[in-house]
Design a protein around this motif. Structure first.
Motif, short mmCIF file in Angstrom:
data_model
loop_
_atom_site.label_atom_id
_atom_site.label_comp_id
_atom_site.label_asym_id
_atom_site.label_seq_id
_atom_site.Cartn_x
_atom_site.Cartn_y
_atom_site.Cartn_z
N GLN A 86 44.13 37.85 39.90
CA GLN A 86 45.38 37.71 39.17
C GLN A 86 46.51 38.44 39.87
OE1 GLN A 86 44.21 39.26 35.34
NE2 GLN A 86 43.40 37.28 34.66
N THR A 87 47.61 37.75 40.05
CA THR A 87 48.81 38.36 40.59
C THR A 87 49.91 38.23 39.53
OG1 THR A 87 49.77 36.36 41.57
CG2 THR A 87 48.10 37.55 42.87
N ALA A 88 51.09 38.71 39.85
CA ALA A 88 52.18 38.64 38.88
C ALA A 88 52.54 37.20 38.54
CB ALA A 88 53.40 39.37 39.42
N ASN A 89 52.28 36.27 39.48
CA ASN A 89 52.75 34.90 39.29
C ASN A 89 51.65 33.86 39.21
OD1 ASN A 89 55.54 35.75 39.53
ND2 ASN A 89 55.19 35.91 41.74
N SER A 90 50.42 34.24 39.47
CA SER A 90 49.38 33.21 39.51
C SER A 90 48.01 33.79 39.24
CB SER A 90 49.38 32.51 40.88
OG SER A 90 49.04 33.43 41.89
#
Length: 326
Positions: A285-289
């Motif tokens: 998990q990243t900030a955008n995806s």
């Protein structure tokens, strides 16, 4: 800051035995009422104190206070490199504020942090005298590129120290958590100052749960464990905080000298041997995806390798987390 009266009181109570109010008052040269007021402040430090009529007061568990000179002696380092704080905001913050003027290999160690930090701005629960909170600072030439994989190498270093005391089942979760049976035991926080492309200073922060008080544990929002629990579960002798922090100081000092010379590749195999979730389906998990795939390892720079849709893909550090998919 904890005052001298409180420190003296803690030294008197650290054995975990009962001490009468009269005994404590005589030792502190204060009234029993003043003793009682000091005892009420123990809760502010995250310490639990028991009171039994006719017997007096005792801490719910023995307390081993840290000793800077003993730590330096056990670690085999120059005593001037060890800064011991009773209570501080954050050991990382203390070093970052002076990183350009400190000698490489300087450490800040604290009994308690009031603003301890984990990754992504999370709070690191830091009760007084219960766990280990330490940070070290080192200077690197070549900027951020020279630091690739450092948090993973530090994880290996922590795991090897724990294993040297007999602890089993230590695993490493990419990029900077130390787990046992899926429960978090320790965390790593790296922060950099200076020139990102030239001479820079890196602060390596390490937090290890040693004996987490139940009152402090209520604030933790994920599965956790501590060395006291592990010692009981694995039939091991309890480990002293001074001995453990000295071993970490020694191991980290050695690691950083070698890492600057050879980089992460030297620790890759050791990391893979202890990798949590290896071969499992995970969610990155990243900030955008969010990317789902099978965790198959890390490359020579410490980048995470996932098999996504039959293709191997590399993912680098940043605001990411890895969690097993249920």
């Amino acid at each position: 800051m904890t005052d001298s009266v409180m420190l003296t009181l803690l030294h008197l109570l650290r054995d975990g035995e009962f001490h009468s109010g009269e005994e404590l008052g005589e030792a502190l040269a204060v009234s029993r009422t003043a003793v009682w007021k000091q005892l009420q402040k123990l809760g502010e430090l995250g310490l639990e104190c028991e009171s039994v009529r006719g017997r007096g007061y005792r801490l719910s568990a023995p307390l081993e206070l840290l000793n800077a000179s003993r730590i330096a002696d056990l670690a085999g380092v120059d005593p001037t490199l060890i800064q011991l704080e009773v209570v501080t905001d954050s050991t990382n913050a203390q070093l970052l504020s002076r990183s350009s003027t400190l000698r490489s290999g300087s450490f800040c160690i604290a009994e308690q942090q009031t603003a301890g930090r984990g990754r992504r701005g999370r709070q690191w629960i830091s009760p007084f005298g219960s766990n280990l909170y330490l940070s070290g600072v080192w200077q690197f030439e070549g900027g951020a590129a020279r630091l690739e994989g450092l948090s993973l190498a530090v994880g290996v270093c922590i795991a090897q120290v724990l294993e040297s005391f007999g602890f089993r089942g230590v695993q490493l979760k990419w990029p900077n958590d130390v787990l046992v049976d899926g429960r978090k035991l320790a965390g790593i926080l790296l922060e950099m100052s200076g020139d990102p492309a030239g001479v820079c200073q890196v602060v390596v922060g390490v937090g290890v749960n040693v004996r987490m008080p139940s009152c402090a544990a209520q604030s933790i929002d994920q599965p956790w464990t501590d060395l006291a629990s592990m010692s009981s579960e694995q039939g091991l002798e309890s480990v002293g905080r001074n001995e453990m922090v000295a071993s970490l100081v020694d191991a980290l000092s050695r690691l950083m000298v070698e890492f600057e010379r050879v980089g992460f590749a030297r620790w890759r195999a050791a990391w893979l041997e202890r990798a949590a979730f290896m071969g499992q389906a995970v969610s990155l998990q990243t900030a955008n995806s969010e990317i789902r795939g099978e965790l198959i390892g890390v490359d020579g720079s410490g980048a995470l390798t996932l098999r996504v849709g039959g293709e191997e893909r590399l993912f680098y550090g940043g605001e990411v987390s890895v969690r097993a998919v249920s």
